[in-house]
Motif scaffolding. Structure first.
Motif, PDB file in Angstrom:
ATOM      1  N   VAL A 141       0.827  -1.209   0.000  1.00 19.67           N
ATOM      2  CA  VAL A 141       0.000   0.000   0.000  1.00 19.67           C
ATOM      3  C   VAL A 141       0.862   1.260   0.000  1.00 19.67           C
ATOM      4  CG1 VAL A 141      -1.933  -1.151   1.140  1.00 19.67           C
ATOM      5  CG2 VAL A 141      -0.209   0.005   2.525  1.00 19.67           C
ATOM      6  N   ARG A 142       0.223   2.355  -0.349  1.00 20.08           N
ATOM      7  CA  ARG A 142       0.910   3.643  -0.422  1.00 20.08           C
ATOM      8  C   ARG A 142       1.339   4.126   0.974  1.00 20.08           C
ATOM      9  NH1 ARG A 142      -0.325   7.292  -4.796  1.00 20.08           N
ATOM     10  NH2 ARG A 142      -2.080   5.921  -5.056  1.00 20.08           N
ATOM     11  N   TYR A 143       0.396   4.162   1.937  1.00 22.35           N
ATOM     12  CA  TYR A 143       0.677   4.676   3.279  1.00 22.35           C
ATOM     13  C   TYR A 143       0.069   3.762   4.330  1.00 22.35           C
ATOM     14  CZ  TYR A 143       1.453   8.984   0.622  1.00 22.35           C
ATOM     15  OH  TYR A 143       1.883   9.901  -0.288  1.00 22.35           O
ATOM     16  N   ILE A 144       0.882   3.290   5.254  1.00 19.60           N
ATOM     17  CA  ILE A 144       0.410   2.410   6.326  1.00 19.60           C
ATOM     18  C   ILE A 144      -0.599   3.137   7.219  1.00 19.60           C
ATOM     19  CG2 ILE A 144       1.115   1.212   8.451  1.00 19.60           C
ATOM     20  CD1 ILE A 144       1.789  -0.402   5.978  1.00 19.60           C
ATOM     21  N   GLY A 145      -0.345   4.385   7.586  1.00 18.30           N
ATOM     22  CA  GLY A 145      -1.236   5.131   8.491  1.00 18.30           C
ATOM     23  C   GLY A 145      -2.643   5.290   7.929  1.00 18.30           C
ATOM     24  N   GLU A 146      -2.744   5.741   6.685  1.00 13.17           N
ATOM     25  CA  GLU A 146      -4.060   5.882   6.035  1.00 13.17           C
ATOM     26  C   GLU A 146      -4.763   4.538   5.933  1.00 13.17           C
ATOM     27  OE1 GLU A 146      -3.954   7.535   2.133  1.00 13.17           O
ATOM     28  OE2 GLU A 146      -3.389   9.531   2.835  1.00 13.17           O
ATOM     29  N   THR A 147      -3.990   3.508   5.604  1.00  9.19           N
ATOM     30  CA  THR A 147      -4.546   2.166   5.446  1.00  9.19           C
ATOM     31  C   THR A 147      -5.101   1.665   6.768  1.00  9.19           C
ATOM     32  OG1 THR A 147      -3.026   1.713   3.626  1.00  9.19           O
ATOM     33  CG2 THR A 147      -4.002  -0.201   4.727  1.00  9.19           C
ATOM     34  N   GLU A 148      -4.381   1.902   7.857  1.00  5.33           N
ATOM     35  CA  GLU A 148      -4.851   1.477   9.191  1.00  5.33           C
ATOM     36  C   GLU A 148      -6.155   2.179   9.547  1.00  5.33           C
ATOM     37  OE1 GLU A 148      -5.823   1.611  13.248  1.00  5.33           O
ATOM     38  OE2 GLU A 148      -4.921   3.366  12.278  1.00  5.33           O
ATOM     39  N   LYS A 149      -6.216   3.469   9.352  1.00  5.02           N
ATOM     40  CA  LYS A 149      -7.439   4.213   9.679  1.00  5.02           C
ATOM     41  C   LYS A 149      -8.622   3.683   8.859  1.00  5.02           C
ATOM     42  CE  LYS A 149      -9.377   8.845   9.766  1.00  5.02           C
ATOM     43  NZ  LYS A 149      -9.219  10.239   9.408  1.00  5.02           N
ATOM     44  N   PHE A 150      -8.395   3.452   7.588  1.00  3.70           N
ATOM     45  CA  PHE A 150      -9.447   2.977   6.685  1.00  3.70           C
ATOM     46  C   PHE A 150      -9.945   1.591   7.097  1.00  3.70           C
ATOM     47  CE2 PHE A 150     -10.821   0.709   2.867  1.00  3.70           C
ATOM     48  CZ  PHE A 150     -11.710   1.611   2.310  1.00  3.70           C
ATOM     49  N   TYR A 151      -9.062   0.611   7.162  1.00  4.74           N
ATOM     50  CA  TYR A 151      -9.487  -0.768   7.430  1.00  4.74           C
ATOM     51  C   TYR A 151      -9.961  -0.974   8.869  1.00  4.74           C
ATOM     52  CZ  TYR A 151      -8.259  -2.385   2.813  1.00  4.74           C
ATOM     53  OH  TYR A 151      -8.242  -2.570   1.456  1.00  4.74           O
ATOM     54  N   SER A 152      -9.380  -0.257   9.820  1.00  4.47           N
ATOM     55  CA  SER A 152      -9.828  -0.405  11.213  1.00  4.47           C
ATOM     56  C   SER A 152     -11.253   0.074  11.402  1.00  4.47           C
ATOM     57  CB  SER A 152      -8.895   0.360  12.163  1.00  4.47           C
ATOM     58  OG  SER A 152      -7.640  -0.281  12.221  1.00  4.47           O
ATOM     59  N   SER A 153     -11.730   0.953  10.514  1.00  4.21           N
ATOM     60  CA  SER A 153     -13.096   1.453  10.648  1.00  4.21           C
ATOM     61  C   SER A 153     -14.132   0.349  10.464  1.00  4.21           C
ATOM     62  CB  SER A 153     -13.357   2.604   9.674  1.00  4.21           C
ATOM     63  OG  SER A 153     -13.387   2.145   8.342  1.00  4.21           O
ATOM     64  N   PHE A 154     -13.766  -0.736   9.755  1.00  3.03           N
ATOM     65  CA  PHE A 154     -14.726  -1.833   9.610  1.00  3.03           C
ATOM     66  C   PHE A 154     -14.170  -3.204   9.986  1.00  3.03           C
ATOM     67  CE2 PHE A 154     -12.880  -1.174   5.441  1.00  3.03           C
ATOM     68  CZ  PHE A 154     -12.639  -2.450   4.953  1.00  3.03           C
ATOM     69  N   LEU A 155     -12.842  -3.348  10.129  1.00  4.00           N
ATOM     70  CA  LEU A 155     -12.285  -4.631  10.558  1.00  4.00           C
ATOM     71  C   LEU A 155     -11.915  -4.643  12.041  1.00  4.00           C
ATOM     72  CD1 LEU A 155      -9.884  -5.618   7.624  1.00  4.00           C
ATOM     73  CD2 LEU A 155     -12.174  -6.486   8.111  1.00  4.00           C
ATOM     74  N   GLY A 156     -11.933  -3.472  12.683  1.00  4.45           N
ATOM     75  CA  GLY A 156     -11.517  -3.407  14.081  1.00  4.45           C
ATOM     76  C   GLY A 156     -10.006  -3.235  14.188  1.00  4.45           C
ATOM     77  N   LYS A 157      -9.499  -3.456  15.383  1.00  9.15           N
ATOM     78  CA  LYS A 157      -8.079  -3.226  15.681  1.00  9.15           C
ATOM     79  C   LYS A 157      -7.189  -4.281  15.010  1.00  9.15           C
ATOM     80  CE  LYS A 157      -4.916  -2.684  19.452  1.00  9.15           C
ATOM     81  NZ  LYS A 157      -4.647  -2.487  20.808  1.00  9.15           N
ATOM     82  N   PRO A 158      -6.061  -3.848  14.410  1.00 12.37           N
ATOM     83  CA  PRO A 158      -5.141  -4.819  13.820  1.00 12.37           C
ATOM     84  C   PRO A 158      -4.496  -5.693  14.898  1.00 12.37           C
ATOM     85  CG  PRO A 158      -4.183  -2.614  13.758  1.00 12.37           C
ATOM     86  CD  PRO A 158      -5.585  -2.470  14.265  1.00 12.37           C
ATOM     87  N   ILE A 159      -4.069  -6.897  14.516  1.00 10.80           N
ATOM     88  CA  ILE A 159      -3.386  -7.774  15.477  1.00 10.80           C
ATOM     89  C   ILE A 159      -1.906  -7.428  15.575  1.00 10.80           C
ATOM     90  CG2 ILE A 159      -5.049  -9.655  15.267  1.00 10.80           C
ATOM     91  CD1 ILE A 159      -2.959 -11.130  13.496  1.00 10.80           C
ATOM     92  N   HIS A 160      -1.393  -6.675  14.603  1.00  5.69           N
ATOM     93  CA  HIS A 160      -0.009  -6.202  14.630  1.00  5.69           C
ATOM     94  C   HIS A 160       0.084  -4.952  13.775  1.00  5.69           C
ATOM     95  CE1 HIS A 160       4.370  -6.164  14.575  1.00  5.69           C
ATOM     96  NE2 HIS A 160       4.269  -5.913  13.283  1.00  5.69           N
ATOM     97  N   GLN A 161       0.921  -4.015  14.241  1.00  2.00           N
ATOM     98  CA  GLN A 161       1.171  -2.819  13.445  1.00  2.00           C
ATOM     99  C   GLN A 161       2.523  -2.259  13.806  1.00  2.00           C
ATOM    100  OE1 GLN A 161      -1.691   0.333  13.913  1.00  2.00           O
ATOM    101  NE2 GLN A 161      -0.710   1.621  12.384  1.00  2.00           N
ATOM    102  N   ASP A 162       3.297  -1.879  12.796  1.00  3.90           N
ATOM    103  CA  ASP A 162       4.507  -1.103  12.992  1.00  3.90           C
ATOM    104  C   ASP A 162       4.612  -0.142  11.814  1.00  3.90           C
ATOM    105  OD1 ASP A 162       5.818  -2.481  10.816  1.00  3.90           O
ATOM    106  OD2 ASP A 162       6.475  -4.048  12.198  1.00  3.90           O
ATOM    107  N   ASP A 163       5.735   0.541  11.649  1.00  5.73           N
ATOM    108  CA  ASP A 163       5.812   1.558  10.594  1.00  5.73           C
ATOM    109  C   ASP A 163       5.920   0.964   9.185  1.00  5.73           C
ATOM    110  OD1 ASP A 163       8.405   0.628  11.112  1.00  5.73           O
ATOM    111  OD2 ASP A 163       9.333   2.569  10.693  1.00  5.73           O
ATOM    112  N   GLN A 164       6.133  -0.339   9.055  1.00  4.89           N
ATOM    113  CA  GLN A 164       6.256  -0.982   7.751  1.00  4.89           C
ATOM    114  C   GLN A 164       5.157  -1.986   7.429  1.00  4.89           C
ATOM    115  OE1 GLN A 164       8.830  -0.354   5.413  1.00  4.89           O
ATOM    116  NE2 GLN A 164       9.068   1.382   6.773  1.00  4.89           N
TER     117      GLN A 164
END
Length: 125
Positions: free
Chosen positions: A13-36
């Motif tokens: 993906v282009r940006y991890i931060g934008e992607t997290e905000k987008f997918y968390s809105s309907f998938l809930g909290k990720p099981i792992h996240q870092d800057d990559q």
């Protein structure tokens, strides 16, 4: 030999931060996240989003590569709930449509990197 569930999907993906905000809105909290990397558990399947090695290159989904990913629900009520979640999160979406090939209800929308996503209703038999 029979393959069971789909183990994982990896999407650059282009940006991890934008992607997290987008997918968390309907998938809930990720099981792992870092800057990559960002990882969600969806049923048996892990969904990985990673940063590009170099410059992100957008592709034409109808001319090659990934066309879309589809998450499943079993009832029209669940699909309508997802429609509300998307709308409440200001995620532009198609609204509930009928798949011309399978005759099933679905919603589509595009993620921040331009990947098409669907929520597809496949009722239990």
């Amino acid at each position: 030999m029979e393959l069971k569930p789909l183990d994982h999907i990896v999407i650059v993906v282009r940006y991890i931060g934008e992607t997290e905000k987008f997918y968390s809105s309907f998938l809930g909290k990720p099981i792992h996240q870092d800057d990559q990397q960002l990882v969600y558990q969806v049923g048996y399947t892990k969904l990985f989003f990673t940063s590009p090695h170099g410059t992100f290159e957008e592709r034409d989904k109808d001319r090659g590569g990934l066309n879309h990913i589809a998450f499943g629900v079993n009832t029209i009520e669940e699909l309508r709930e997802f429609e509300k979640v998307l709308t409440d999160a200001s995620i532009k979406n198609s609204g509930v449509k009928i798949d011309k090939h399978g005759g099933k209800d679905y919603i589509w929308f595009d993620d921040p990197s331009g990947f098409r996503v669907e929520i597809y209703c496949r009722p239990l038999r």
